[in-house]
Design a protein around this motif. Structure first.
Motif, PDB file in Angstrom:
ATOM      1  N   LEU A 115      -1.433   0.096   1.441  1.00 48.00           N
ATOM      2  CA  LEU A 115      -1.716   0.213   2.877  1.00 48.00           C
ATOM      3  C   LEU A 115      -2.877  -0.712   3.276  1.00 48.00           C
ATOM      4  O   LEU A 115      -2.842  -1.383   4.307  1.00 48.00           O
ATOM      5  N   TYR A 116      -3.888  -0.751   2.425  1.00 52.53           N
ATOM      6  CA  TYR A 116      -5.074  -1.562   2.703  1.00 52.53           C
ATOM      7  C   TYR A 116      -4.704  -3.030   2.872  1.00 52.53           C
ATOM      8  O   TYR A 116      -5.147  -3.698   3.813  1.00 52.53           O
ATOM      9  N   LEU A 175      -3.183  -3.436   6.109  1.00 49.42           N
ATOM     10  CA  LEU A 175      -4.144  -3.235   7.197  1.00 49.42           C
ATOM     11  C   LEU A 175      -4.951  -4.496   7.477  1.00 49.42           C
ATOM     12  O   LEU A 175      -5.423  -4.694   8.582  1.00 49.42           O
ATOM     13  N   GLY A 196      -2.825   3.877  -1.487  1.00 48.67           N
ATOM     14  CA  GLY A 196      -3.963   3.409  -0.690  1.00 48.67           C
ATOM     15  C   GLY A 196      -4.095   1.896  -0.706  1.00 48.67           C
ATOM     16  O   GLY A 196      -4.364   1.276   0.330  1.00 48.67           O
ATOM     17  N   GLU A 202       0.432   5.568   9.635  1.00 46.18           N
ATOM     18  CA  GLU A 202       0.499   5.404   8.178  1.00 46.18           C
ATOM     19  C   GLU A 202      -0.770   5.875   7.509  1.00 46.18           C
ATOM     20  O   GLU A 202      -0.748   6.458   6.426  1.00 46.18           O
ATOM     21  N   VAL A 203      -1.916   5.576   8.141  1.00 43.46           N
ATOM     22  CA  VAL A 203      -3.188   6.050   7.584  1.00 43.46           C
ATOM     23  C   VAL A 203      -3.202   7.575   7.602  1.00 43.46           C
ATOM     24  O   VAL A 203      -3.589   8.220   6.621  1.00 43.46           O
ATOM     25  N   GLY A 257      -6.694   2.521   1.810  1.00 44.51           N
ATOM     26  CA  GLY A 257      -6.212   2.612   3.192  1.00 44.51           C
ATOM     27  C   GLY A 257      -6.889   3.736   3.961  1.00 44.51           C
ATOM     28  O   GLY A 257      -7.116   3.631   5.166  1.00 44.51           O
ATOM     29  N   HIS A 314      -0.319   1.062  12.664  1.00 42.04           N
ATOM     30  CA  HIS A 314      -0.699   1.526  11.335  1.00 42.04           C
ATOM     31  C   HIS A 314      -1.391   2.883  11.323  1.00 42.04           C
ATOM     32  O   HIS A 314      -1.572   3.468  10.268  1.00 42.04           O
TER      33      HIS A 314
END
Ligand SMILES: [Cu+2]
Ligand SMILES: [Cu+2]
Lengths: 540, 314
Positions: free
Chosen positions: B84-85, B88, B81, B14-15, A374, B11
């Motif tokens: 979230l990715y 995203l 990570g 969040e990042v 992310g 987002h």
């Protein structure tokens, strides 16, 4: 503890001094010096390109050169620094010099192949540099298709051929080291009695031998497509541009470890010597090098998290990238353990090594930022990535190179370098480096893309700071040229073991004779066999 | 000197949180490493005669300890990570679709209603927007730092990216994949507007034709309708060709026995490289339109064929 300085009349340097005796030498020490001269040249060529880029970025619209010129500069900087400095740097210079000495051998296993490797390197290097100057390549060192195959006027194929040829010199060096380490260890030197430098060069060589052919194949395919228009990477001919990226990074990620692993080796040598203490966790450091060499082949996809590969591939490569950093973390902890309860001296090699420790840790930690999916989406392709890999490659690897260079300088030249100048340069490099590259982390977070010849005005302050830092860095990198050069003639004569280090290379005269050792030594003790603190206290 | 970056999408915060987590962990490790170097450098400098005592013997316990600690922390960061990715890049179904074509060195944008813009992208806030992107030449990358999102734009493919803008304003749009001479000039702005403003903007810049309508015209102009039935018309010529009604989003059995799902990429490939995927029980007679239909027209044709999904198979 007084040392008698034996001033050797005869050494590999004095033996015979005709041009031919140097250019046709098969002595690993002389070949190391040939390589030294070559990579120093390439380092400054790449450095000049970088300096021009930093000057250009002083103003938002680009202070001195056109977009086209800027693109050529960063391509030249990347190509030259990666393939003609970083990849060969430590192995072919310090490694070439020190491997047989550490092994207690008279030369590498294949002395003639060693000489051939230098000629391959020079042929490839000069060919590539000539093409860079003549054709003005502007694809970046990554050669992404279809930009490089269909949309550039530069000499892609010629530069690729240069890199291809010099790749064979990497393979030759790799094979030479692997065979030497297997076959030429002095009597009594088991695998766990080898200095850790040899473990890390062994791991490096494995990558040389396994990864370089993939680069060669990729470059051949690239040339093939460009010249014959067969569809490999070009989607209009039925190829796939992402295939190129997969192949390219399959080499280029392990190549990152080709660059840094030898630096790890130097660290283990320098930290033990200047702590006068055995290494902490020998086996863990040794095997972590091997682990890195293996895992590094399975993380290439982390360069493609936003390139259009699948989510599953991204998740897999992210996990593997976190895994590959574990062995590096283990090393850092073990080095700290080595300092613990040591008798630390702050000679220049140690200052460079401590600098390495700090900068490499920052480089490694910021690697986690871009391994975390992310976060990578935002940071990738920005200056954050530029800063991250310069902390590893320049902050880490170049510091380690200087640490090793100063450490073995007395052995290589038989002279001591001026200590105060060397310490000053070490501090200046650390400071200049951070001033150059730390602002780039912030620029990256703010979104400034890499490979931009011009940028929105709000990024100017940080860019100016970075450029100021690079001026200091440039001066700091020039200093060793002068004081080391000075010491060649005027430096004090060095004893055979100026640092009171263990290791076979210190048991022979400085500089060594051509055959290294009058009689092949026999190893009877573990490496880094410094007195333990408890024994010292008792003795005192 | 600005050191902060606007956080303008759902987002982006969040990042930033993930980045803050990474930063905290890094600072802790750095404090440890630099702290230890500093402490040892002073306490264990060669001149210091302080009694060092004995070195502990069982170093492997320590080794296992810090290895496991590292693994646990790394794994936690990995999960954070990755989660979230996935979010995203998973666009919600109801997203507003906007088409983007990159070319050396500009961004061309087309809205569903036919509105076109260059190096600019107008979007409403509070509503998911999905970009469907392709390139006419080399690889580019569409990046909006304020939204913390980017994705490569490849020739011959439709890549997607989505965001949900929160704060109205004008933000940088960068090409972040090196694409040749004027890469640094391939920039623009993303303007996020209140929904009412966006609606007004759409009418003011009203395209002459919606994408679908323009596609219907092209379908006749390029001669597709001579072979294919589309809507109530077309087809019926001498060549037997599949009807395109109800095609989009449905499975297509191919001559080689496999089945593909008819998405944008499939329709695109059917037009440019028809010989690659032959529909079962049809002759490979469709001519290739590669090099004749530009990316803009392709987008319109695809939009038209998509609109036929509702027609139902005939
Ligand atoms: Cu990598
Ligand atoms: Cu670009």
């Amino acid at each position: 503890m007084s040392v008698t300085v034996d001033t050797p009349r005869v050494s590999y340097l004095t033996e015979e001094n005709t041009i031919g005796s140097w250019l046709l030498t098969t002595d690993h020490k002389r070949i190391a010096l040939l390589y030294f001269a070559s990579i120093t040249g390439f380092f400054f060529l790449g450095g000049i390109a970088a300096a021009l880029m930093r000057i250009n970025l002083l103003t938002p619209t680009g202070a001195i050169v056109s977009h086209e010129m800027y693109n050529r500069l960063f391509t030249m900087h990347g190509v030259v620094m990666v393939w003609f400095f970083l990849v060969p740097a430590i192995p072919v210079t310090l490694g070439n010099f020190i491997v047989p000495l550490m092994l207690g051998a008279r030369d590498l296993a294949f002395p003639k192949l060693n000489l051939v490797s230098w000629y391959l390197f020079m042929t490839g290097g000069l060919f590539a540099t000539y093409s860079l100057f003549a054709g003005g390549l502007d694809t970046g060192w990554t050669f992404y298709t279809p930009l490089s195959t269909d949309y550039t006027k530069g000499h892609v194929v010629a530069v690729a051929i240069g890199i291809f040829i010099s790749g064979f010199s990497s393979i030759a060096t790799g094979v030479n080291f692997i065979v030497s380490i297997h076959r030429l260890r002095a009597p009594g030197m088991g695998w766990y009695r080898m200095p850790l430098m040899l473990w890390s060069l062994y791991a490096t060589s494995v990558i040389y031998v396994l990864a370089t052919p993939v680069l060669a194949m990729t470059l051949i395919l690239l040339g093939f497509e460009t010249v014959f228009h067969v569809g490999i990477f070009d989607q209009r001919l039925g190829g796939d541009p992402l295939l190129f990226q997969h192949l390219f990074w399959f080499y280029s990620h392990p190549a990152v470890y080709i660059m840094i692993l030898p630096g790890f080796g130097v660290m283990s040598e320098v930290l033990t010597t200047f702590s006068q203490k055995g290494i902490f966790g020998y086996k863990f450091i040794a095997w972590s090098s091997v682990a890195i060499a293996v895992i590094s082949f399975f993380v290439w996809g982390h360069h493609m998290f936003v390139a259009g590969t699948s989510v599953y591939s991204a998740i897999t490569f992210s996990l593997l990238s976190f895994m590959v950093s574990v062995p590096s973390a283990i090393k850092v902890f073990n080095w700290l353990g080595t300092l613990h309860k040591g008798y630390i001296k702050f000679d220049a090699p140690m200052l460079y090594a401590l600098g390495f420790l700090g900068l490499f840790t920052i480089g490694g930690l910021t690697g986690l930022f871009v391994a975390a999916l992310g976060a990578d989406v935002h940071l990738t392709q920005t200056y954050f990535v530029v800063a991250h890999f310069h902390y590893i490659m320049v902050g880490g690897m170049v510091s380690a190179f200087f640490a090793g260079l100063h450490y073995w300088w007395p052995k290589i030249t038989g002279r001591l370098y001026p200590e105060m100048w060397a310490r000053a340069a070490a501090f200046l490099i650390f400071f200049g480096f951070n001033l150059t590259f730390f602002p780039q982390f912030i620029l990256g977070y703010l979104g400034m893309p890499r490979r931009y010849a011009a940028y929105p005005p709000e990024f100017q302050v940080l860019n100016v700071l970075s450029s100021a830092g690079s001026t200091i860095l440039a001066v700091a990198y020039l200093m060793p040229v002068f004081y080391l050069g000075y010491s060649l003639r005027h430096g004090a004569r060095s004893p055979s073991n100026p640092w009171h280090a263990t290791g076979l290379e210190w048991k022979t005269q400085s500089p060594p004779r051509t055959e290294n050792f009058p009689i092949i030594p026999i190893v009877t003790e573990p490496p880094y066999n410094y007195p333990r603190p408890e024994d010292r206290t008792r003795a005192a | 000197m600005t050191l902060t970056l606007t956080s303008a999408s759902v987002h982006s915060a969040e990042v930033d949180a993930l980045l803050a987590g990474l930063l905290l962990m890094s600072l802790a490790v750095l404090a440890l490493v630099f702290g230890l170097i500093w402490t040892y450098a002073i306490r264990y400098r060669a001149g210091n005669t302080e009694d060092r005592g004995a070195i502990g013997q069982k170093s492997w316990r320590i080794e296992i300890g810090w290895t496991v600690a590292t693994l646990v922390v790394f794994f936690a960061l990995f999960v954070w990570g990755a989660d979230l990715y996935v979010r995203l890049y998973t666009a919600p179904g109801n997203a507003l679709k906007i088409y983007v074509v990159g070319k050396q060195w500009m961004w061309k944008v087309e809205h569903e209603g036919g509105q076109r813009e260059i190096n600019a992208l107008h979007v409403p806030v509070g509503r998911p927007v999905q970009l469907i992107m392709t390139s006419e030449d080399v690889i580019h990358d569409f990046s909006i730092p304020a939204f913390r999102i980017k994705h490569d734009v490849l020739p011959g493919r439709y890549e997607q990216l989505w965001f949900n803008a929160q704060t109205p304003g004008s933000y940088h749009l960068f090409c972040t994949q090196f694409c040749g001479t004027d890469h640094a000039a391939m920039i623009g702005e993303v303007v996020a507007m209140q929904q009412a403003d966006y609606a007004r903007w759409l009418t003011q810049n009203g395209g002459s034709d919606t994408l679908v309508a323009a596609g219907r015209d092209l379908f006749t102009r390029y001669g597709c309708s001579g072979c294919h039935q589309a809507g109530p018309t077309g087809g019926g010529g001498t060549v037997r060709a599949p009807s395109l009604n109800g095609l989009y989003g449905s499975p297509v059995p191919l001559a080689d026995g496999t089945t593909v799902f008819a998405d944008d990429k499939y329709i695109r490939d059917s037009i440019l490289l028809p010989a690659d995927q032959i529909v079962a029980s049809y002759a490979p007679v469709m001519p290739s339109f590669s090099g004749q239909i530009g990316e803009d027209d392709l987008i319109k044709l695809i939009a038209f064929i998509k609109s036929l999904a509702a027609e139902g198979p005939s």
